[in-house]
Enzyme design. Sequence first.
Site, PDB file in Angstrom:
ATOM      1  N   LYS A  53     -24.016  22.005  -2.975  1.00  0.00           N
ATOM      2  CA  LYS A  53     -23.354  22.683  -4.105  1.00  0.00           C
ATOM      3  C   LYS A  53     -23.336  21.770  -5.321  1.00  0.00           C
ATOM      4  O   LYS A  53     -23.642  22.195  -6.437  1.00  0.00           O
ATOM      5  CB  LYS A  53     -21.928  23.107  -3.710  1.00  0.00           C
ATOM      6  N   GLN A  97     -13.670  23.505   0.140  1.00  0.00           N
ATOM      7  CA  GLN A  97     -14.612  23.756   1.237  1.00  0.00           C
ATOM      8  C   GLN A  97     -13.845  24.116   2.517  1.00  0.00           C
ATOM      9  O   GLN A  97     -12.945  23.388   2.932  1.00  0.00           O
ATOM     10  CB  GLN A  97     -15.492  22.505   1.458  1.00  0.00           C
ATOM     11  N   ASP A 120     -14.937  31.097  -5.792  1.00  0.00           N
ATOM     12  CA  ASP A 120     -15.322  31.599  -4.470  1.00  0.00           C
ATOM     13  C   ASP A 120     -14.878  33.056  -4.302  1.00  0.00           C
ATOM     14  O   ASP A 120     -15.315  33.733  -3.373  1.00  0.00           O
ATOM     15  CB  ASP A 120     -14.655  30.748  -3.366  1.00  0.00           C
TER      16      ASP A 120
END
Length: 287
Positions: A53, A97, A120
Amino acid sequence: MGGRLIDGKALAEELRETFKTRVEALAARGHRPGLAVILAGEDPASQVYVRNKVGACEAVGIFSLKIDYPADVPQETLLAKIAELNADPAIHGILVQLPLPTHINEETVLETISPEKDVDGFHAVNIGALTQGNPRFIPCTPYGVMKMLEANQVSLAGKEAVVIGRSNIAGKPMALLLLNASATVTVCHSKTRDLAAHARRADILVAAVGKPRFVTADMVKPGAVVIDVGINRLSAEAGGKLCGDVDFEAVKEVASLITPVPGGVGPMTITMLLANTIEAAERRAET
Ligand code: NAP
């Protein structure tokens, strides 16, 4: 005769090229997009995801900030860091994460991220907006799937769509997106009776199960579009390779369009994270 491949890698590269221009336009106005990625613990798979990422951000000019904590980090420390990032004008997106260490309440952490920086798309506010058909940030994996369907001119209105899996990150938002696009949606899960019969009705079949080769050719209607969200690592005895939830070799002979693993949904997920981060910065620049 086999179905056509949906090349997620090529589409991801194409989109990422267009992102560079948007990022530089923002940077020229003093709003270079910034993404903060928080990792707690030493899970090797998570470390790889985070590294990918951060690398993808750098490749298109997005500023990235990687914040590492040991597995025993107190929840308060994480919440305090998120509060600090919520207030930081250089940061437009915050990503924690998952999975988090077990002593940390995932929901509390995700709900602490400002909905305006929730790239997200996991915050209840963003899931609510998606449910109402008015999304702000769309979870990256199903967002990537929608882009792949769009790029391959797959029409959805009135079609039978079957999603296998109902997780908050994949199956459930996928089903909502397909519903918002006017497909007739069925969601299957571990308690579904006669899953194969549901799957066989699908014009668009999405597998997000987490079980290697779960979808076999006899579960697929000839000419269906098959999207494989699964990423499974086969055992060393089985070759140790990555494998999707779909029995690719057999199903590609039945489907009209199919995504491979690797090179399908995976590269699109990170691409849509970049898209959401740029979008967040664009919104911010307009205020
Ligand atoms: P998850 O949270 O474990 O959810 C799996 C879903 O599959 C659950 O809804 C479960 O049903 C259902 N399921 C499990 N066994 C089943 C069975 N025998 N029959 C029918 N349904 C069954 O997994 P996830 O996070 O959604 O991930 C799914 C897969 O996608 C994994 O391989 C993951 O690595 C991959 N993934 C890939 C990306 C990407 O970037 N390409 C992103 C996210 C996830 P219940 O709800 O009833 O338990």
